[in-house]
Design a protein around this motif. Structure first.
Motif, mmCIF file in Angstrom:
data_model
loop_
_atom_site.group_PDB
_atom_site.id
_atom_site.type_symbol
_atom_site.label_atom_id
_atom_site.label_comp_id
_atom_site.label_asym_id
_atom_site.label_seq_id
_atom_site.Cartn_x
_atom_site.Cartn_y
_atom_site.Cartn_z
ATOM 1 N N SER A 40 0.648 -1.189 -0.282
ATOM 2 C CA SER A 40 0.017 0.076 -0.591
ATOM 3 C C SER A 40 1.324 0.778 -0.224
ATOM 4 C CB SER A 40 -0.958 -0.391 1.138
ATOM 5 O OG SER A 40 -0.761 0.013 2.111
ATOM 6 N N SER A 43 0.771 3.216 -3.469
ATOM 7 C CA SER A 43 -0.823 3.472 -3.633
ATOM 8 C C SER A 43 -0.235 4.931 -4.435
ATOM 9 C CB SER A 43 -1.585 3.203 -2.948
ATOM 10 O OG SER A 43 -1.056 4.419 -1.944
ATOM 11 N N TYR A 365 -1.725 5.195 4.593
ATOM 12 C CA TYR A 365 -1.739 4.028 4.339
ATOM 13 C C TYR A 365 -0.932 2.845 5.698
ATOM 14 C CZ TYR A 365 3.293 5.418 2.990
ATOM 15 O OH TYR A 365 3.558 6.685 2.779
#
Length: 774
Positions: A40, A43, A365
């Motif tokens: 993540s 991202s 995240y």
């Protein structure tokens, strides 16, 4: 007639060329990845309205976190709504061909891929700007099966681990391991219903009790009790397919599965989101279904309307920088590209009920990828969810003035409007006088955070004060938001009537409280020159127990002056006279000598230095008493060059605003150096995910201060005067459009050290422009 026609053709060609140029320059700012992400932390942001998505592809699966402004739980943490995982079979995202692109001009993310068998697909992820609805559009060359999993780590109650409290309002308080209560999840109508509903008792109740405000509790604004937030995930042709369990990074989850009935070339996944302080879950669900019904009616035109919104957004303001004659991207070019990326991130919360948080915004995240010691849930962010740290928040919203994003500032102004009465009640209960006392580290209900207020307090200590070495007497940051409100009227002609009470109540507090404190020390309310005695005070968190802090003096002078410049519709004659009287009571700034030069002093006197803020330059920014084209510029430059603290504290990291100071002082080399450091690519995969700095990743006060500095290098204003390129390196090419006061738009193109375009609208304002390029 012939000459008029020729001029018209030239004008149309110029307009076409500029429009095309801006279009291609923006396209160059798109972020394109041709490989998948590991986790993540790799991202990419996407969003709109008040929704933020962290989007990435991992192991051939599309994942994204869903965040929404205002999703506060009982502990006042800012919770994510969940994580979505999309799988396709056969899987075009797992093959050799892969591309993920943030398409700025449309505000969406497009992902495409193909497997070795020739199965290809394109996925478009976008959020409706006009309502909180998330769309995932899947188009494939061959029929594919689609599976969408709503993953929740809050399927059960979670006892927070040691250190995890910094994500909520308990911090180091007596409640060491509070519970994040479970969400409600269920299959309904071929979709998944998910929501979190706060219990009646929240951290609000604990804070009111701690701070001795039970007598007025019934009239205090409470945003947390029964707050319910969540939504519904569905898709045409998709059906419930049971549940699953798993673990992502540090957190176990339960997954609720929707699966397509049959393979198809097109699939459409939709998340409808709804938040309400509802009296019951049934009332919340009724509101959700009403919103869904209205959204469905608009679905046909929703994507086109959203694309048009982004088109208009990018037209109204931009900064494109290119200093490399080879045409290849450079670190300097990144300053303009990353400016655009961060402005996009801010726009994802254009219409939120709550302002964009400085410590991650909507795009945090898994925390272990920010700090390897923090093995917490994806809900974690440092420095709280519902806590409003004003000295950080201001840097998120100031750049919106020159970018013309006035509609996006409403969330921050409404935040203060909702809590102003609570802040006034503090003054009335503790000190028996009027005025809104906004503290630092303040909750979204207008009271000091309980830990910052202090649990281990002496009985004799003033109940209205934070028992805190950093935050005591620091309550002038609210005046920066008062200035923003005033500036939206000056820049854009906005009606600020709904917010006038905030401004006047803040000023009333300073006027009454410092007379109150003076009378407690002796028989006089003012000094020998009939000035307010601003003691004890505080210059930020740095110069503590200050006497007449320069930052506070500059704040009061500026806000009062701007207030008195308002049209008569905003002030009665009596009120105008009241504020003129107060302006006459503001003491002058103090000065001191550093290395034989006169400099601005942080205050007349202070007891200790506690932090590393250069408060002696706050009269430069945000208060604008000094700057290019203004008297006393040499004194402010001396402060920059010779004040030992100013030199020692200097940095580009996080909330540091030295780049802004340098720009406002016309120090081109210094401003350029610091701004490049601010705006260069971050250490994350996405270039504008800076941080953590002193706060968290992505650090929004890092990005905001970077934006302000770049703007100030290009354009500064003083009343009606507009100063162009006051701190701009001649070797940097640039194309920008910014807003100036009095509904003015300025567009400039600089190439090879020459201004090749200067367009000012309305045209009569061109006479107020001064080119001050050094």
């Amino acid at each position: 007639m012939k000459s008029v026609t020729i001029l018209l053709i030239i004008a149309l060609n110029t307009l076409f060329t500029l429009s095309f140029s801006q279009h291609t320059e923006l396209d160059d700012c798109n972020i394109i990845w041709t490989s998948r992400s590991w986790n993540s932390s790799g991202s990419m942001p996407c969003g709109g309205h008040d929704v933020g998505l962290n989007v990435w592809v991992e192991n051939g699966e599309l994942l994204f976190y869903v965040s929404r402004s205002g999703s506060f739980d009982e502990n006042n943490g800012l919770l994510k709504l969940g994580r979505i995982r999309v799988r396709l079979s056969p899987n075009p995202l797992g093959g050799k061909s892969f591309r993920q692109e943030l398409v700025l001009k449309e505000g969406c993310i497009r992902i495409s891929g193909a497997d070795s068998g020739g199965c290809s697909a394109q996925i478009t992820v976008w959020t409706d700007v006009y309502r909180p609805v998330v769309h995932v559009d899947i188009a494939s060359g061959n029929p594919v099966k689609a599976e969408a999993i709503f993953e929740s780590w809050r399927y059960t109650d979670l006892v927070q681990r040691d250190g995890e409290n910094f994500a909520n309002s308990y911090k180091w308080g007596p409640v060491q391991n509070p519970v994040t209560f479970h969400d409600s999840l269920s299959f309904q109508d071929n979709g998944i219903m998910f929501f979190h509903r706060n219990r009646e008792y929240t951290v609000f109740d604990l804070t009111v009790m701690q701070q001795g405000l039970d007598s007025v509790k019934h009239i205090l604004f409470n945003p947390l009790s029964n707050l319910t937030f969540g939504g519904f995930m569905t898709g045409p042709g998709m059906m419930p397919a049971g549940k699953t369990t798993g673990r992502y990074v540090d957190t176990g989850y339960e997954g609720w599965i929707l699966r397509s009935k049959a393979p198809a070339k097109k699939h459409h996944l939709v998340l409808y989101l709804h938040t309400d302080q509802a009296s019951s879950p049934a009332i919340w669900e009724k509101g959700l279904k009403k919103m869904m019904s209205e959204a469905v009616k608009q679905n046909k035109n929703a994507h086109a309307a959203t694309q048009n919104w982004w088109k208009d957004f990018w037209k109204r303001s931009y900064i494109f920088v290119n200093s490399d004659s080879s045409g290849e991207p450079s670190v300097t070019w990144q300053t303009g590209r990353n400016y655009q990326l961060f402005r996009y991130m801010l726009a994802c919360n254009a219409y939120g009920d709550y302002p964009t948080k400085f410590n991650g915004g909507l795009f945090t995240y898994d925390p272990v990828f920010v700090d390897s010691q923090k093995h917490f849930t994806p809900d974690y962010r440092n420095w709280g969810g519902g806590i409003h740290t004003a000295q950080n928040q201001r840097l998120v919203y100031f750049p919106m003035l020159k970018s013309g994003d006035f509609d996006m500032m409403k969330a921050q102004f409404e935040f203060y409007r909702r809590i102003v009465r609570n802040a006034e009640l503090r003054s009335e209960v503790y000190w028996r006088h009027k005025g809104a006392c906004f503290t630092e580290q303040m909750e979204n209900f207008g009271l000091p955070n309980s830990s910052e207020y202090g649990w281990d307090r002496p009985d004799y200590f003033d109940k209205g004060m934070e028992y805190n070495a950093w935050l005591e007497y620091e309550w002038d940051t609210a005046l920066e938001f008062c200035l923003m409100i005033l500036e939206t009227q000056r820049y854009n002609g906005d009606d600020i009537g709904p917010y006038m009470h905030i401004i006047e109540s803040c000023l009333t507090f300073f006027n009454e409280h410092y007379q109150y404190l003076a009378k407690r020390r002796g028989s006089k309310s003012f000094d020998e020159k009939e000035h307010l005695i601003l003691y004890p005070g505080s210059a930020g968190e740095t110069y503590k127990m200050a006497y007449n802090a320069s930052s506070t003096i500059a704040a009061l002078q500026t806000v009062l002056t701007r207030l008195l410049e308002l049209p008569d519709q905003y002030l009665t004659e009596d009120k105008r006279n009241e504020w003129k009287t107060m302006l006459g009571r503001i003491p002058p700034l103090s000065f001191r000598e550093c290395e034989g030069h006169v400099t601005i002093a942080p205050a007349r006197l202070w007891e200790r230095v506690n932090n590393t803020e250069t408060m002696q330059l706050y009269p430069v920014f945000p208060w604008g008493l000094y700057g290019v084209g203004k008297p006393g510029l040499d004194t402010a430059i001396n402060t920059w060059r010779y004040d030992a603290d100013a030199i020692k504290f200097r940095s580009h990291v996080g909330w540091k605003q030295d780049n802004i100071f340098a720009a406002r002082l016309g120090l081109t080399d210094e401003a350029a150096d610091l701004t490049v450091k601010k705006l260069k690519d971050s250490e994350c995969r996405f270039p504008a995910f800076w941080g953590p700095g002193m706060d968290w990743t992505p650090d929004h006060n890092w990005g905001g201060s970077a934006m302000i500095g770049l703007q100030e290098m290009l354009m500064q204003v003083d009343g009606k005067k507009i100063f162009l390129l006051p701190a701009w390196p001649k070797e940097w090419d640039v194309h920008f459009r910014l807003r100036a006061p009095y509904n003015t738009t300025v567009e400039v193109i600089v190439k090879q050290g020459k201004v090749v375009l200067l367009e000012v609208l309305p045209v009569e304002r061109k006479g107020d422009v001064r080119l001050v390029w050094k």
